[in-house]
Motif scaffolding. Structure first.
Motif, PDB file in Angstrom:
ATOM      1  N   LEU A 283      23.441 -31.884 -13.218  1.00  0.00           N
ATOM      2  CA  LEU A 283      22.930 -30.871 -14.144  1.00  0.00           C
ATOM      3  C   LEU A 283      23.720 -29.571 -14.016  1.00  0.00           C
ATOM      4  O   LEU A 283      24.040 -28.920 -15.018  1.00  0.00           O
ATOM      5  CB  LEU A 283      21.446 -30.603 -13.866  1.00  0.00           C
ATOM      6  N   GLN A 284      24.046 -29.202 -12.779  1.00  0.00           N
ATOM      7  CA  GLN A 284      24.812 -27.981 -12.554  1.00  0.00           C
ATOM      8  C   GLN A 284      26.194 -28.072 -13.199  1.00  0.00           C
ATOM      9  O   GLN A 284      26.642 -27.134 -13.872  1.00  0.00           O
ATOM     10  CB  GLN A 284      24.949 -27.736 -11.060  1.00  0.00           C
ATOM     11  N   ASP A 285      26.878 -29.199 -13.006  1.00  0.00           N
ATOM     12  CA  ASP A 285      28.222 -29.354 -13.559  1.00  0.00           C
ATOM     13  C   ASP A 285      28.213 -29.388 -15.088  1.00  0.00           C
ATOM     14  O   ASP A 285      29.139 -28.891 -15.725  1.00  0.00           O
ATOM     15  CB  ASP A 285      28.866 -30.642 -13.022  1.00  0.00           C
ATOM     16  N   ARG A 286      27.146 -29.935 -15.637  1.00  0.00           N
ATOM     17  CA  ARG A 286      27.119 -30.087 -17.100  1.00  0.00           C
ATOM     18  C   ARG A 286      26.586 -28.850 -17.817  1.00  0.00           C
ATOM     19  O   ARG A 286      27.134 -28.445 -18.854  1.00  0.00           O
ATOM     20  CB  ARG A 286      26.258 -31.298 -17.467  1.00  0.00           C
ATOM     21  N   TYR A 287      25.539 -28.246 -17.262  1.00  0.00           N
ATOM     22  CA  TYR A 287      24.876 -27.148 -17.967  1.00  0.00           C
ATOM     23  C   TYR A 287      25.019 -25.785 -17.297  1.00  0.00           C
ATOM     24  O   TYR A 287      24.606 -24.774 -17.861  1.00  0.00           O
ATOM     25  CB  TYR A 287      23.380 -27.461 -18.131  1.00  0.00           C
ATOM     26  N   GLY A 288      25.577 -25.749 -16.096  1.00  0.00           N
ATOM     27  CA  GLY A 288      25.784 -24.474 -15.423  1.00  0.00           C
ATOM     28  C   GLY A 288      24.758 -24.188 -14.345  1.00  0.00           C
ATOM     29  O   GLY A 288      23.693 -24.803 -14.283  1.00  0.00           O
ATOM     30  N   GLU A 289      25.101 -23.226 -13.470  1.00  0.00           N
ATOM     31  CA  GLU A 289      24.250 -22.890 -12.330  1.00  0.00           C
ATOM     32  C   GLU A 289      22.899 -22.333 -12.758  1.00  0.00           C
ATOM     33  O   GLU A 289      21.868 -22.621 -12.124  1.00  0.00           O
ATOM     34  CB  GLU A 289      24.969 -21.880 -11.427  1.00  0.00           C
ATOM     35  N   ASN A 290      22.884 -21.533 -13.811  1.00  0.00           N
ATOM     36  CA  ASN A 290      21.628 -20.903 -14.237  1.00  0.00           C
ATOM     37  C   ASN A 290      20.558 -21.935 -14.579  1.00  0.00           C
ATOM     38  O   ASN A 290      19.370 -21.729 -14.321  1.00  0.00           O
ATOM     39  CB  ASN A 290      21.869 -20.003 -15.447  1.00  0.00           C
ATOM     40  N   CYS A 291      20.990 -23.052 -15.136  1.00  0.00           N
ATOM     41  CA  CYS A 291      20.062 -24.111 -15.541  1.00  0.00           C
ATOM     42  C   CYS A 291      19.312 -24.685 -14.344  1.00  0.00           C
ATOM     43  O   CYS A 291      18.181 -25.154 -14.482  1.00  0.00           O
ATOM     44  CB  CYS A 291      20.835 -25.215 -16.247  1.00  0.00           C
ATOM     45  N   VAL A 292      19.931 -24.629 -13.157  1.00  0.00           N
ATOM     46  CA  VAL A 292      19.324 -25.219 -11.973  1.00  0.00           C
ATOM     47  C   VAL A 292      18.714 -24.165 -11.056  1.00  0.00           C
ATOM     48  O   VAL A 292      17.634 -24.369 -10.485  1.00  0.00           O
ATOM     49  CB  VAL A 292      20.361 -26.051 -11.186  1.00  0.00           C
ATOM     50  N   LEU A 293      19.385 -23.021 -10.906  1.00  0.00           N
ATOM     51  CA  LEU A 293      18.915 -22.013  -9.950  1.00  0.00           C
ATOM     52  C   LEU A 293      17.590 -21.381 -10.359  1.00  0.00           C
ATOM     53  O   LEU A 293      16.713 -21.167  -9.503  1.00  0.00           O
ATOM     54  CB  LEU A 293      19.979 -20.928  -9.769  1.00  0.00           C
ATOM     55  N   TYR A 294      17.414 -21.081 -11.628  1.00  0.00           N
ATOM     56  CA  TYR A 294      16.144 -20.475 -12.056  1.00  0.00           C
ATOM     57  C   TYR A 294      14.946 -21.381 -11.750  1.00  0.00           C
ATOM     58  O   TYR A 294      13.966 -20.948 -11.132  1.00  0.00           O
ATOM     59  CB  TYR A 294      16.189 -20.139 -13.552  1.00  0.00           C
ATOM     60  N   PRO A 295      14.990 -22.664 -12.157  1.00  0.00           N
ATOM     61  CA  PRO A 295      13.853 -23.535 -11.828  1.00  0.00           C
ATOM     62  C   PRO A 295      13.678 -23.749 -10.319  1.00  0.00           C
ATOM     63  O   PRO A 295      12.543 -23.870  -9.835  1.00  0.00           O
ATOM     64  CB  PRO A 295      14.197 -24.856 -12.529  1.00  0.00           C
ATOM     65  N   SER A 296      14.782 -23.801  -9.560  1.00  0.00           N
ATOM     66  CA  SER A 296      14.661 -24.065  -8.128  1.00  0.00           C
ATOM     67  C   SER A 296      13.967 -22.924  -7.406  1.00  0.00           C
ATOM     68  O   SER A 296      13.092 -23.155  -6.559  1.00  0.00           O
ATOM     69  CB  SER A 296      16.038 -24.339  -7.520  1.00  0.00           C
ATOM     70  N   ILE A 297      14.318 -21.686  -7.736  1.00  0.00           N
ATOM     71  CA  ILE A 297      13.664 -20.556  -7.063  1.00  0.00           C
ATOM     72  C   ILE A 297      12.221 -20.417  -7.544  1.00  0.00           C
ATOM     73  O   ILE A 297      11.330 -20.051  -6.779  1.00  0.00           O
ATOM     74  CB  ILE A 297      14.437 -19.245  -7.296  1.00  0.00           C
ATOM     75  N   ALA A 298      11.984 -20.737  -8.807  1.00  0.00           N
ATOM     76  CA  ALA A 298      10.600 -20.744  -9.291  1.00  0.00           C
ATOM     77  C   ALA A 298       9.782 -21.784  -8.527  1.00  0.00           C
ATOM     78  O   ALA A 298       8.628 -21.546  -8.155  1.00  0.00           O
ATOM     79  CB  ALA A 298      10.570 -21.032 -10.787  1.00  0.00           C
ATOM     80  N   SER A 299      10.400 -22.946  -8.268  1.00  0.00           N
ATOM     81  CA  SER A 299       9.717 -23.992  -7.512  1.00  0.00           C
ATOM     82  C   SER A 299       9.390 -23.515  -6.106  1.00  0.00           C
ATOM     83  O   SER A 299       8.303 -23.775  -5.583  1.00  0.00           O
ATOM     84  CB  SER A 299      10.594 -25.247  -7.447  1.00  0.00           C
ATOM     85  N   MET A 300      10.326 -22.806  -5.476  1.00  0.00           N
ATOM     86  CA  MET A 300      10.071 -22.301  -4.137  1.00  0.00           C
ATOM     87  C   MET A 300       8.937 -21.282  -4.140  1.00  0.00           C
ATOM     88  O   MET A 300       8.089 -21.266  -3.248  1.00  0.00           O
ATOM     89  CB  MET A 300      11.332 -21.672  -3.549  1.00  0.00           C
TER      90      MET A 300
END
Length: 409
Positions: A283-300
């Motif tokens: 997902l990071q390689d295809r859509y960029g870091e923002n696509c993954v980092l925002y949900p991950s920190i929200a999950s934390m």
């Protein structure tokens, strides 16, 4: 038959994965047993016993600084070999328990330095050979070596609970460290290629930065990657909020009458990471870091809120799931993001800076959160950690988000 240029799991990648996994497993195995070993073997007070455990982290910081400063000139592979040789020697010296607590603390310090060096340059060697279009995916796979070490290392300490002598643990650490050294020696990474291309092609580098890459660094820039420092501050905030789980989840579970379930939080954490790493890097390689980092920190943040209101074993174990999709994911995604943002050609310095600030957050976190805990209790502490996690999101949006978009443009 020629090797595909987009291949991730090469022979060197696999060897470095095994080596880094062992380094992490030995680290966590000794971290979870050292304080009790020092107290029971030398009859010292808890403060000295705790120092025997925590001085390792001081050595780790020194090791990361040395890696950031000297790895490119000395050669990353050579530095890894030296660090692993030192680790073997230090594990042997753990058996010299007749030399006193001062000697043990000194051994722990030097072992920590070797860990800091090895755990910086080995990932740098692995990711330097990754194709740029699969950098996030490959970094995520490699970071599983650290996650598995976190899950399996402490489990090996149950040998002491079964009545085995500590010397058996140290012999096990010696054997594992020798294996880590042996699997790293065959890695085909020449020092010349490391200096010339110490980072994957396609990373975010301007013409000016590339032309000046060979210029000697001075001052702070000699061991800190200033181009990724602001992003690493974001990771410091993330690690700072997560550190409350590492440091206090066991005592919190005992306080709730669920102490028997506490070790399984980290097992759930590791299993969840094994699953999520199969797709988060893609997902990071295809859509960029923002696509993954925002949900991950929200999950934390959600996981920390959940921790504040735990009322059942299921909720406690669910914290491990949210921490894995949160902190665990952000660590691998963050490392790949830092490499993309770097404007120099020294991957070891970039990774050193990244882990220095992550380690800093994990190191100062328990100290600060301990004051909150003693004054206001577990619930207030975990609520405060959740606030810090959400503040990290705001910091990332204000300082880092646009840089990541420009880097990919």
């Amino acid at each position: 038959m020629s090797q595909s240029p987009t291949r991730i799991v090469t022979r060197d990648f696999a060897l470095l994965f095994i080596g880094n996994f062992i380094v992490m497993a030995v680290y966590f195995l000794l971290l979870t047993t050292m304080a009790y070993y020092a107290a029971s073997s030398f009859g010292v007070e808890s403060s000295l016993a705790g120092l025997a455990a925590s001085v390792f982290l001081v050595g780790g910081v020194i090791g990361r600084i040395l890696s950031g400063r000297y790895a490119q000139g000395f050669g990353m592979k050579r530095m890894a070999i030296v660090a692993l040789v030192v680790q073997v020697l230090m594990c042997v010296l753990y058996l010299a328990d007749g030399w006193g607590i001062g000697f043990l603390i000194a051994v722990r310090l030097v072992h920590g330095i070797s860990f800091g060096v090895a755990n910086t340059v080995m990932p740098a060697l692995a990711v330097s050979a990754l194709p740029a279009e699969r950098l996030g995916e490959g970094t995520g796979y490699f970071m599983l070596s650290s996650s598995l070490g976190l899950g399996i290392g402490p489990l090996m300490s149950v040998l002491t609970a079964l009545g085995f002598d500590y010397s058996l643990l140290f012999v096990l650490c010696i054997a594992l460290s020798v294996i880590a050294l042996l699997v790293t020696v065959p890695v085909k990474a020449s020092d010349r290629s490391e200096e010339a291309s110490g980072r994957p092609e396609g990373a975010c580098a301007s013409k000016e930065s590339v032309s000046s890459a060979s210029e000697p660094k001075r001052g702070l820039a000699s061991f800190i990657d200033t181009s990724t420092f602001t992003f690493s501050v974001f990771m410091l905030l993330v690690a700072f909020s997560y550190s409350s789980i590492n440091a206090f989840i066991n005592s919190y579970a005992i306080d709730l009458g669920m102490g028997v379930y506490a070790p399984f939080v980290f097992l759930v954490y590791s299993v969840t990471l094994l699953v999520t790493r199969l797709f988060t890097g893609r997902l990071q390689d295809r859509y960029g870091e923002n696509c993954v980092l925002y949900p991950s920190i929200a999950s934390m943040g959600v996981g920390l809120l959940l921790a504040a209101f735990v009322s059942s074993p299921a909720m406690l174990l669910a914290c491990g799931v949210f921490m894995a999709t949160g902190f665990g994911t952000s660590m691998s995604v963050g490392q790949a993001a830092a490499i993309r943002l770097a404007t120099g050609n020294d991957t070891s310095r970039t990774i050193s800076t990244f882990f220095l600030l992550c380690d800093g957050g994990c190191g100062i976190g328990p100290f600060i959160w301990g004051f909150v805990l003693s004054g206001f209790g577990y619930q207030a502490m975990y609520l405060s950690c959740a606030v810090v996690a959400f503040c990290a999101v705001l910091y990332y949006r204000a300082v880092c988000s646009r840089k990541m978009k420009r880097c990919r443009a």
